[in-house]
Motif scaffolding. Structure first.
Motif, PDB file in Angstrom:
ATOM      1  N   ASP A  73      -8.207 -12.295  -4.455  1.00  0.00           N
ATOM      2  CA  ASP A  73      -7.509 -13.169  -3.519  1.00  0.00           C
ATOM      3  C   ASP A  73      -6.372 -12.489  -2.762  1.00  0.00           C
ATOM      4  O   ASP A  73      -5.699 -13.137  -1.960  1.00  0.00           O
ATOM      5  CB  ASP A  73      -7.013 -14.449  -4.215  1.00  0.00           C
ATOM      6  CG  ASP A  73      -6.068 -14.191  -5.381  1.00  0.00           C
ATOM      7  OD1 ASP A  73      -5.890 -13.023  -5.750  1.00  0.00           O
ATOM      8  OD2 ASP A  73      -5.516 -15.162  -5.916  1.00  0.00           O
ATOM      9  N   ALA A  74      -6.142 -11.217  -2.992  1.00  0.00           N
ATOM     10  CA  ALA A  74      -5.177 -10.446  -2.216  1.00  0.00           C
ATOM     11  C   ALA A  74      -5.375  -8.978  -2.548  1.00  0.00           C
ATOM     12  O   ALA A  74      -5.877  -8.639  -3.624  1.00  0.00           O
ATOM     13  CB  ALA A  74      -3.743 -10.865  -2.532  1.00  0.00           C
ATOM     14  N   ILE A  75      -4.981  -8.106  -1.630  1.00  0.00           N
ATOM     15  CA  ILE A  75      -5.035  -6.670  -1.887  1.00  0.00           C
ATOM     16  C   ILE A  75      -3.681  -6.245  -2.434  1.00  0.00           C
ATOM     17  O   ILE A  75      -2.639  -6.463  -1.790  1.00  0.00           O
ATOM     18  CB  ILE A  75      -5.372  -5.888  -0.607  1.00  0.00           C
ATOM     19  CG1 ILE A  75      -6.810  -6.183  -0.169  1.00  0.00           C
ATOM     20  CG2 ILE A  75      -5.164  -4.391  -0.813  1.00  0.00           C
ATOM     21  CD1 ILE A  75      -7.204  -5.529   1.152  1.00  0.00           C
ATOM     22  N   VAL A 132      -6.338 -12.213   4.456  1.00  0.00           N
ATOM     23  CA  VAL A 132      -6.045 -11.448   3.243  1.00  0.00           C
ATOM     24  C   VAL A 132      -4.712 -10.709   3.385  1.00  0.00           C
ATOM     25  O   VAL A 132      -4.523  -9.912   4.305  1.00  0.00           O
ATOM     26  CB  VAL A 132      -7.175 -10.436   2.934  1.00  0.00           C
ATOM     27  CG1 VAL A 132      -6.822  -9.609   1.694  1.00  0.00           C
ATOM     28  CG2 VAL A 132      -8.491 -11.165   2.726  1.00  0.00           C
ATOM     29  N   LYS A 133      -3.799 -10.968   2.456  1.00  0.00           N
ATOM     30  CA  LYS A 133      -2.521 -10.271   2.439  1.00  0.00           C
ATOM     31  C   LYS A 133      -2.692  -8.874   1.829  1.00  0.00           C
ATOM     32  O   LYS A 133      -3.542  -8.658   0.951  1.00  0.00           O
ATOM     33  CB  LYS A 133      -1.510 -11.049   1.604  1.00  0.00           C
ATOM     34  CG  LYS A 133      -1.141 -12.419   2.158  1.00  0.00           C
ATOM     35  CD  LYS A 133      -0.112 -12.303   3.264  1.00  0.00           C
ATOM     36  CE  LYS A 133       0.419 -13.669   3.657  1.00  0.00           C
ATOM     37  NZ  LYS A 133       1.442 -13.570   4.717  1.00  0.00           N
ATOM     38  N   VAL A 134      -1.851  -7.948   2.270  1.00  0.00           N
ATOM     39  CA  VAL A 134      -1.844  -6.589   1.734  1.00  0.00           C
ATOM     40  C   VAL A 134      -0.473  -6.307   1.130  1.00  0.00           C
ATOM     41  O   VAL A 134       0.553  -6.368   1.824  1.00  0.00           O
ATOM     42  CB  VAL A 134      -2.160  -5.554   2.819  1.00  0.00           C
ATOM     43  CG1 VAL A 134      -2.007  -4.126   2.260  1.00  0.00           C
ATOM     44  CG2 VAL A 134      -3.556  -5.758   3.380  1.00  0.00           C
ATOM     45  N   GLU A 135      -0.460  -6.002  -0.162  1.00  0.00           N
ATOM     46  CA  GLU A 135       0.768  -5.619  -0.854  1.00  0.00           C
ATOM     47  C   GLU A 135       0.604  -4.215  -1.403  1.00  0.00           C
ATOM     48  O   GLU A 135      -0.482  -3.833  -1.851  1.00  0.00           O
ATOM     49  CB  GLU A 135       1.085  -6.586  -1.997  1.00  0.00           C
ATOM     50  CG  GLU A 135       2.332  -6.195  -2.781  1.00  0.00           C
ATOM     51  CD  GLU A 135       2.779  -7.235  -3.801  1.00  0.00           C
ATOM     52  OE1 GLU A 135       3.875  -7.068  -4.373  1.00  0.00           O
ATOM     53  OE2 GLU A 135       2.025  -8.201  -4.028  1.00  0.00           O
ATOM     54  N   VAL A 136       1.685  -3.454  -1.391  1.00  0.00           N
ATOM     55  CA  VAL A 136       1.650  -2.103  -1.938  1.00  0.00           C
ATOM     56  C   VAL A 136       2.843  -1.900  -2.859  1.00  0.00           C
ATOM     57  O   VAL A 136       3.951  -2.353  -2.571  1.00  0.00           O
ATOM     58  CB  VAL A 136       1.639  -1.043  -0.820  1.00  0.00           C
ATOM     59  CG1 VAL A 136       2.878  -1.140   0.059  1.00  0.00           C
ATOM     60  CG2 VAL A 136       1.497   0.363  -1.398  1.00  0.00           C
ATOM     61  N   GLU A 137       2.602  -1.254  -3.981  1.00  0.00           N
ATOM     62  CA  GLU A 137       3.662  -0.917  -4.931  1.00  0.00           C
ATOM     63  C   GLU A 137       4.227   0.449  -4.588  1.00  0.00           C
ATOM     64  O   GLU A 137       3.472   1.400  -4.359  1.00  0.00           O
ATOM     65  CB  GLU A 137       3.087  -0.903  -6.351  1.00  0.00           C
ATOM     66  CG  GLU A 137       4.071  -0.462  -7.425  1.00  0.00           C
ATOM     67  CD  GLU A 137       3.383  -0.289  -8.771  1.00  0.00           C
ATOM     68  OE1 GLU A 137       3.324  -1.272  -9.515  1.00  0.00           O
ATOM     69  OE2 GLU A 137       2.901   0.833  -9.052  1.00  0.00           O
ATOM     70  N   PRO A 148       2.473  -3.264   5.775  1.00  0.00           N
ATOM     71  CA  PRO A 148       2.070  -4.138   4.664  1.00  0.00           C
ATOM     72  C   PRO A 148       2.759  -5.487   4.765  1.00  0.00           C
ATOM     73  O   PRO A 148       3.842  -5.604   5.342  1.00  0.00           O
ATOM     74  CB  PRO A 148       2.548  -3.369   3.425  1.00  0.00           C
ATOM     75  CG  PRO A 148       3.749  -2.613   3.910  1.00  0.00           C
ATOM     76  CD  PRO A 148       3.411  -2.209   5.323  1.00  0.00           C
ATOM     77  N   ASP A 149       2.120  -6.509   4.214  1.00  0.00           N
ATOM     78  CA  ASP A 149       2.746  -7.828   4.186  1.00  0.00           C
ATOM     79  C   ASP A 149       3.845  -7.899   3.137  1.00  0.00           C
ATOM     80  O   ASP A 149       4.869  -8.563   3.331  1.00  0.00           O
ATOM     81  CB  ASP A 149       1.695  -8.902   3.880  1.00  0.00           C
ATOM     82  CG  ASP A 149       0.616  -8.965   4.943  1.00  0.00           C
ATOM     83  OD1 ASP A 149       0.931  -9.326   6.082  1.00  0.00           O
ATOM     84  OD2 ASP A 149      -0.549  -8.638   4.623  1.00  0.00           O
TER      85      ASP A 149
END
Length: 285
Positions: free
Chosen positions: A168-170, A198-203, A218-219
């Motif tokens: 449900d999300a990247i 689709v949201k995009v999150e990055v650590e 990124p979102d």
């Protein structure tokens, strides 16, 4: 007290979990104690009562456990999910076949106590960040098979749900970054793949990675184990270009200071993986 209006979890999601837990407890022969000691026509009235201060979550588990063994049983809610209760408070009342009530007791209490414990711990975190603008969210560190219920309990506690699963999300983690060869390349690939919903999150694990990530839009950026000073710097550097999520090192002692750095979201794995069970008892009346 949390509003009860938005907290309903449909029985179709809860019933399979309750049925599986009941089957585990009943085993191959059913409740042989009840069969040995209780007249098949006997009736029993009971109450579920809290023995601690806490927030209620999971009453449908107790209701459905009883209904599975006695469809004619009555079940009356006294303190709905999302209610704050003190020791001695009655959560619900029921009347039904004595054998069914007692056979369903442990399954209902296990789930009700577990979910109420999560809601209670979440409530504590949410209260600690009041006035900062930060939102407390959960993680995927849930009990296998219980994710829908445990994330529901977080909502009962006033928290907000992070993603429910991988679909449900990247969310690009450190190992994704390593496999792609860098934060920027990972976000670029994700952006090219993601649909418009689709949201995009990055650590990221440092301010240098934050700058690289932000160039690719990124979102959300997860700031992993940042110091308080680096969190403040990250908030200034991002300038609203992405939602900033603080993660790592979050506990009841540190959460307020983390929230005061200006981050938007604080994810807390402990909400679901370390919440103590709320002590709730079932008593005959």
């Amino acid at each position: 007290m949390t509003s009860h209006v938005s907290l309903a979890l449909d029985d179709i999601l809860v019933r399979p979990i309750v049925d599986h837990a009941l089957a585990e407890d009943l085993g191959r022969a059913g409740d042989i104690t009840g069969q040995a000691c209780i007249d098949p026509d006997a009736r029993l009235s009971v109450v579920w009562a809290s023995r601690q201060d806490g927030r209620v979550s999971g009453l449908s588990c107790a209701r459905l456990a009883l209904a599975a063994l006695d469809p004619t049983a009555t079940f009356e809610v006294a303190a709905p999910d999302g209610s704050d209760v003190m020791p001695g408070a009655i959560l619900a009342r029921a009347e039904g076949a004595a054998r069914a009530v007692l056979a369903a007791e442990r399954t209902g209490l296990n789930l009700l106590g577990r979910l109420s414990g999560i809601a209670t711990l979440t409530r504590a975190y949410v209260r600690l960040v009041e006035g900062t603008g930060a939102t407390i969210v959960d993680t995927r560190k849930t009990t296998p098979g219980l994710r829908a219920l445990e994330k529901y309990a977080v909502r009962c506690g006033g928290g907000v749900n992070h993603r429910f699963g991988l679909d449900d999300a990247i969310l690009i983690k450190d190992n994704h970054v390593a496999a792609c060869g860098g934060v920027g390349e990972a976000v670029r690939r994700a952006r090219a793949h993601a649909g418009h919903l689709v949201k995009v999150e990055v650590e990221v694990d440092g301010l240098d990675q934050l700058e690289e990530a932000l160039k690719h839009g990124p979102d959300v950026v997860m700031l992993d184990n940042f110091s308080l000073d680096d969190l403040k710097t990250a908030v200034r550097a991002a300038k609203g270009r992405a939602v900033l999520e603080a993660s790592g090192g979050v506990n009841l002692t540190t959460v307020r200071a983390i929230a005061e750095t200006g981050v938007d979201v604080i994810s807390v794995g402990a909400l679901t993986h370390s919440a103590p069970v709320l002590d709730i008892g079932l008593d005959a009346v």
